[in-house]
Design a protein around this motif. Sequence first.
Motif, PDB file in Angstrom:
ATOM      1  N   THR A  60       0.907  -1.239   0.040  1.00 49.70           N
ATOM      2  CA  THR A  60      -0.054  -0.063   0.136  1.00 49.70           C
ATOM      3  C   THR A  60       0.858   1.099  -0.104  1.00 49.70           C
ATOM      4  OG1 THR A  60      -0.089  -0.409   2.432  1.00 49.70           O
ATOM      5  CG2 THR A  60      -1.851  -0.971   1.137  1.00 49.70           C
ATOM      6  N   CYS A  61       1.829   1.384   0.638  1.00 44.75           N
ATOM      7  CA  CYS A  61       2.909   2.464   0.747  1.00 44.75           C
ATOM      8  C   CYS A  61       3.457   2.638  -0.290  1.00 44.75           C
ATOM      9  CB  CYS A  61       3.780   2.051   1.915  1.00 44.75           C
ATOM     10  SG  CYS A  61       2.996   2.201   3.496  1.00 44.75           S
ATOM     11  N   CYS A  62       3.994   1.550  -1.083  1.00 43.46           N
ATOM     12  CA  CYS A  62       4.545   1.666  -2.509  1.00 43.46           C
ATOM     13  C   CYS A  62       3.613   2.249  -3.531  1.00 43.46           C
ATOM     14  CB  CYS A  62       4.943   0.325  -2.788  1.00 43.46           C
ATOM     15  SG  CYS A  62       6.523  -0.451  -1.988  1.00 43.46           S
ATOM     16  N   VAL A  63       2.554   1.532  -3.484  1.00 40.61           N
ATOM     17  CA  VAL A  63       1.511   2.223  -4.481  1.00 40.61           C
ATOM     18  C   VAL A  63       1.196   3.962  -4.426  1.00 40.61           C
ATOM     19  CG1 VAL A  63      -0.928   1.916  -5.270  1.00 40.61           C
ATOM     20  CG2 VAL A  63       0.588   0.081  -4.837  1.00 40.61           C
ATOM     21  N   LEU A  64       0.922   4.060  -3.135  1.00 34.84           N
ATOM     22  CA  LEU A  64       0.560   5.475  -3.148  1.00 34.84           C
ATOM     23  C   LEU A  64       1.686   6.208  -3.201  1.00 34.84           C
ATOM     24  CD1 LEU A  64      -1.979   4.163  -1.730  1.00 34.84           C
ATOM     25  CD2 LEU A  64      -2.225   6.026  -0.186  1.00 34.84           C
ATOM     26  N   ALA A  65       3.040   5.981  -2.616  1.00 38.46           N
ATOM     27  CA  ALA A  65       4.175   6.578  -2.915  1.00 38.46           C
ATOM     28  C   ALA A  65       4.647   6.903  -4.499  1.00 38.46           C
ATOM     29  CB  ALA A  65       5.548   5.868  -2.340  1.00 38.46           C
ATOM     30  N   ALA A  66       4.335   5.908  -5.160  1.00 38.35           N
ATOM     31  CA  ALA A  66       4.583   5.803  -6.657  1.00 38.35           C
ATOM     32  C   ALA A  66       3.642   6.868  -7.234  1.00 38.35           C
ATOM     33  CB  ALA A  66       4.320   4.480  -7.541  1.00 38.35           C
ATOM     34  N   LEU A  67       2.398   7.030  -6.805  1.00 36.04           N
ATOM     35  CA  LEU A  67       1.373   8.024  -7.330  1.00 36.04           C
ATOM     36  C   LEU A  67       1.453   9.097  -6.748  1.00 36.04           C
ATOM     37  CD1 LEU A  67      -1.555   5.465  -7.507  1.00 36.04           C
ATOM     38  CD2 LEU A  67      -0.144   6.035  -9.193  1.00 36.04           C
ATOM     39  N   GLY A  68       2.271   9.576  -5.769  1.00 35.81           N
ATOM     40  CA  GLY A  68       2.535  10.816  -5.110  1.00 35.81           C
ATOM     41  C   GLY A  68       1.563  11.390  -4.053  1.00 35.81           C
ATOM     42  N   LEU A  69       1.055  10.141  -3.438  1.00 33.47           N
ATOM     43  CA  LEU A  69      -0.074  10.579  -2.479  1.00 33.47           C
ATOM     44  C   LEU A  69       0.595  10.215  -1.131  1.00 33.47           C
ATOM     45  CD1 LEU A  69      -3.008   8.612  -3.888  1.00 33.47           C
ATOM     46  CD2 LEU A  69      -2.696  10.941  -4.077  1.00 33.47           C
ATOM     47  N   PRO A  70       0.273  11.348  -0.226  1.00 33.19           N
ATOM     48  CA  PRO A  70       1.172  11.315   1.265  1.00 33.19           C
ATOM     49  C   PRO A  70       0.521  10.491   1.973  1.00 33.19           C
ATOM     50  CG  PRO A  70      -0.352  13.282   0.839  1.00 33.19           C
ATOM     51  CD  PRO A  70      -0.418  12.646  -0.477  1.00 33.19           C
ATOM     52  N   ALA A  71       1.206  10.128   3.220  1.00 27.63           N
ATOM     53  CA  ALA A  71       0.666   9.416   4.395  1.00 27.63           C
ATOM     54  C   ALA A  71       0.057   8.228   3.920  1.00 27.63           C
ATOM     55  CB  ALA A  71      -0.062  10.390   5.144  1.00 27.63           C
ATOM     56  N   PRO A  72       0.702   7.087   3.170  1.00 26.23           N
ATOM     57  CA  PRO A  72       0.116   6.104   2.897  1.00 26.23           C
ATOM     58  C   PRO A  72      -0.486   5.133   4.228  1.00 26.23           C
ATOM     59  CG  PRO A  72       2.156   5.884   2.562  1.00 26.23           C
ATOM     60  CD  PRO A  72       2.008   7.271   2.962  1.00 26.23           C
ATOM     61  N   PRO A  73      -1.633   4.523   4.047  1.00 26.13           N
ATOM     62  CA  PRO A  73      -2.055   3.514   5.228  1.00 26.13           C
ATOM     63  C   PRO A  73      -1.559   2.471   5.001  1.00 26.13           C
ATOM     64  CG  PRO A  73      -3.721   3.837   3.672  1.00 26.13           C
ATOM     65  CD  PRO A  73      -2.763   4.955   3.187  1.00 26.13           C
ATOM     66  N   LEU A  74      -1.556   1.296   5.889  1.00 27.98           N
ATOM     67  CA  LEU A  74      -1.224   0.260   6.060  1.00 27.98           C
ATOM     68  C   LEU A  74      -2.097  -0.896   5.454  1.00 27.98           C
ATOM     69  CD1 LEU A  74       1.421   0.163   8.990  1.00 27.98           C
ATOM     70  CD2 LEU A  74       2.021   0.662   6.773  1.00 27.98           C
ATOM     71  N   ASP A  75      -3.162  -0.660   5.764  1.00 31.89           N
ATOM     72  CA  ASP A  75      -4.414  -1.278   5.398  1.00 31.89           C
ATOM     73  C   ASP A  75      -4.794  -1.392   4.255  1.00 31.89           C
ATOM     74  OD1 ASP A  75      -7.235  -0.276   6.005  1.00 31.89           O
ATOM     75  OD2 ASP A  75      -5.693   0.667   7.236  1.00 31.89           O
ATOM     76  N   VAL A  76      -5.450  -2.269   3.442  1.00 28.90           N
ATOM     77  CA  VAL A  76      -5.777  -2.370   1.935  1.00 28.90           C
ATOM     78  C   VAL A  76      -6.907  -1.594   1.683  1.00 28.90           C
ATOM     79  CG1 VAL A  76      -4.319  -4.073   1.464  1.00 28.90           C
ATOM     80  CG2 VAL A  76      -6.769  -4.606   1.944  1.00 28.90           C
ATOM     81  N   GLU A  77      -7.986  -1.783   2.801  1.00 28.05           N
ATOM     82  CA  GLU A  77      -9.247  -1.141   2.559  1.00 28.05           C
ATOM     83  C   GLU A  77      -9.188   0.229   2.716  1.00 28.05           C
ATOM     84  OE1 GLU A  77      -8.515  -3.756   4.691  1.00 28.05           O
ATOM     85  OE2 GLU A  77      -9.498  -5.390   4.025  1.00 28.05           O
ATOM     86  N   THR A  78      -8.301   1.093   3.683  1.00 27.04           N
ATOM     87  CA  THR A  78      -8.155   2.452   3.787  1.00 27.04           C
ATOM     88  C   THR A  78      -7.617   3.000   2.510  1.00 27.04           C
ATOM     89  OG1 THR A  78      -8.020   2.148   6.279  1.00 27.04           O
ATOM     90  CG2 THR A  78      -7.320   4.437   5.229  1.00 27.04           C
ATOM     91  N   ALA A  79      -6.457   2.224   2.131  1.00 24.86           N
ATOM     92  CA  ALA A  79      -5.611   2.536   0.602  1.00 24.86           C
ATOM     93  C   ALA A  79      -6.614   2.619  -0.412  1.00 24.86           C
ATOM     94  CB  ALA A  79      -4.520   1.525   0.516  1.00 24.86           C
ATOM     95  N   ALA A  80      -7.497   1.655  -0.497  1.00 26.82           N
ATOM     96  CA  ALA A  80      -8.473   1.772  -1.710  1.00 26.82           C
ATOM     97  C   ALA A  80      -9.242   3.044  -1.432  1.00 26.82           C
ATOM     98  CB  ALA A  80      -9.300   0.323  -1.492  1.00 26.82           C
ATOM     99  N   GLU A  81      -9.695   3.398  -0.405  1.00 24.76           N
ATOM    100  CA  GLU A  81     -10.508   4.805  -0.141  1.00 24.76           C
ATOM    101  C   GLU A  81      -9.709   5.782  -0.428  1.00 24.76           C
ATOM    102  OE1 GLU A  81     -11.906   4.512   3.856  1.00 24.76           O
ATOM    103  OE2 GLU A  81     -13.134   2.771   3.589  1.00 24.76           O
ATOM    104  N   ARG A  82      -8.469   5.911  -0.411  1.00 24.97           N
ATOM    105  CA  ARG A  82      -7.816   6.913  -0.491  1.00 24.97           C
ATOM    106  C   ARG A  82      -7.698   6.978  -1.900  1.00 24.97           C
ATOM    107  NH1 ARG A  82      -3.612   8.640   2.589  1.00 24.97           N
ATOM    108  NH2 ARG A  82      -3.076  10.082   0.870  1.00 24.97           N
ATOM    109  N   LEU A  83      -7.549   6.005  -2.803  1.00 23.71           N
ATOM    110  CA  LEU A  83      -7.279   5.875  -4.097  1.00 23.71           C
ATOM    111  C   LEU A  83      -8.512   6.465  -4.847  1.00 23.71           C
ATOM    112  CD1 LEU A  83      -5.025   2.859  -4.745  1.00 23.71           C
ATOM    113  CD2 LEU A  83      -4.340   4.930  -4.813  1.00 23.71           C
ATOM    114  N   ARG A  84      -9.584   5.964  -4.481  1.00 19.87           N
ATOM    115  CA  ARG A  84     -10.810   6.220  -4.967  1.00 19.87           C
ATOM    116  C   ARG A  84     -11.027   7.936  -4.859  1.00 19.87           C
ATOM    117  NH1 ARG A  84     -12.808   1.900  -1.863  1.00 19.87           N
ATOM    118  NH2 ARG A  84     -13.308  -0.090  -3.099  1.00 19.87           N
ATOM    119  N   ALA A  85     -10.778   8.399  -3.630  1.00 16.01           N
ATOM    120  CA  ALA A  85     -10.825   9.737  -3.426  1.00 16.01           C
ATOM    121  C   ALA A  85     -10.067  10.608  -4.031  1.00 16.01           C
ATOM    122  CB  ALA A  85     -10.694   9.939  -1.989  1.00 16.01           C
ATOM    123  N   ALA A  86      -8.866  10.152  -4.490  1.00 14.41           N
ATOM    124  CA  ALA A  86      -7.957  10.829  -5.317  1.00 14.41           C
ATOM    125  C   ALA A  86      -8.291  10.442  -6.874  1.00 14.41           C
ATOM    126  CB  ALA A  86      -6.685  10.288  -5.275  1.00 14.41           C
TER     127      ALA A  86
END
Length: 560
Positions: free
Chosen positions: A248-274
Amino acid sequence: MSDAAVAVRGLGCAYPGTARPALAGLDLELPPGALAVVMGASGAGKSTLARCLTRLVPCFVPAEVTGDVRLLGEPIHGRRVGELAGTIGMVFQDFEAQLFSTDVTQEVVFGLEHTAVPPAEMPERVARALATVGLAGFEGRDPTTLSGGEKQRLAIAGLLALRPPVMVLDEPTTDLDPVGRAEVLRTLAGLRGDGLTLVVIEHDTAAAAGADLLLVLSEGRVVGRGAPRELLADVEACAAAGIRAPDTCCVLAALGLPAPPLDVETAAERLRAAGATPKPPRFLPPPRPLRPPLIDVCGLGHRYPGGHAALAEVSLAIRPGEFLALVGRNGSGKTTLAKHLNGLLVPSEGAVRLEGHDVRGLALEELAQRVGYVFQDPDHQLFAATVEEEVAFGPRNLGLDPAEVEVRVAEALAAVGLDERDADPFLLDKGVRQRLAVAAVLALRPDVLVLDEPTTGLDFVEQQKMMALLRARHAAGQTIVIITHTPWVIAEYAERVVLLAGGRLRYDGPPRQFFADDELLAAAAFRAPDVTRLGRLLGCTPLSVAELVSWMPGRQAPCP
């Protein structure tokens, strides 16, 4: 006096004859009920810290130890290991070295008998400890008949039954399947409620997600200390410390999104919001294999002398040039199946054929040259005094002339990246010993290379080296069969997945379809890589971080 359960001040440790100290100036303080995870590359000092806390260093392993270590407020300097048995307990990295009893119950009872636990309490403690690690029903089994993961669970049960206030676990989940690993980590986290303090050494960042403290070591020094969520979010720092950062941290970091979460559910919500919605390509079904099987497994069944049925009615064909991952829960029959491929075990039912010939009728020297087997623990395979002698042993036993032996030794060592011919194999790091075991098999030039857990106990850098080696051998035309519990290894390297459950074949097909079948994964108690689980929440099935990132808007096609 400090109320800390573990208090370490200025801890240093130097082994005789080494150029740098194993530990230098290490500080650590843990209150009762805390869970600390220690991470870092091989040689960072993690196991040395564990041995210093338990006084194994310097009592059994000579070293110069400086600084102050206190357990429950009491200094341990000058104390014998046995005196601390009621205060601190440990599960070793080499957990098999802790097992010696004739049945599972006696293995757990041994520690209770030697720490004056009242006999009336023992049955309840044994039953609870075995149930906690998923070994209820195994009470009468001989530990030598257990799978690697089951043995690791047994070692943990022996410690849980003792209930010392401080527990140290050195890589306690290396041999466990993904679901079993998650169960053990949840169990350890739950012990905090009883006031127990835990120090867990791990390579897997999943172990750190629920910890109170993450301690990152490099060359004997602390290079990171703090909340796991903050430290693991720094992908570059993780890489520098030899740690595989969470997907999750690698994906969000590659997309330039800060403060990546460790759990996949929260990460999915962050990606949808972005607005990061993946657009995967259309995947065509793999072409049907045309070449005849190299190895044919027909109705294979195996029953061990004690009566345990490990395999039943297993049939599959392995064709030249395949890269196959053999997966399943601990005790599902993976190693038993693999050991039939080159005649290490004899079928109780059915047969294994090599190019149409039953392996039971083939000479061992012929089988060794056709199907090479690398054991889960390289130390079960290595025995020679030097690296060169180890690799030369097989070719010499085939009666090859010295010039040909030298050619094969040079070829095998070059393939695995080793040039320390005169080194003592048992003084090498585990990752190097693992590659040496592969070299010893490669010197026989087998058509098929079977490896049982080739990345177990290795840090991320060593895992990458091992898998790069196997990919290179596969590209050179060798057939590769690996047994592994590591989901990202399966996803990124295997072309075909064979799943065993309860000794029976449950799936045989491509990795992407395997990880996309949620019902199958649940039934087999298997777990997809986090990046695949993240992708599934977003409507796709990626097999790697690079693949998912490449499917995002504005990104290029997937990396090969």
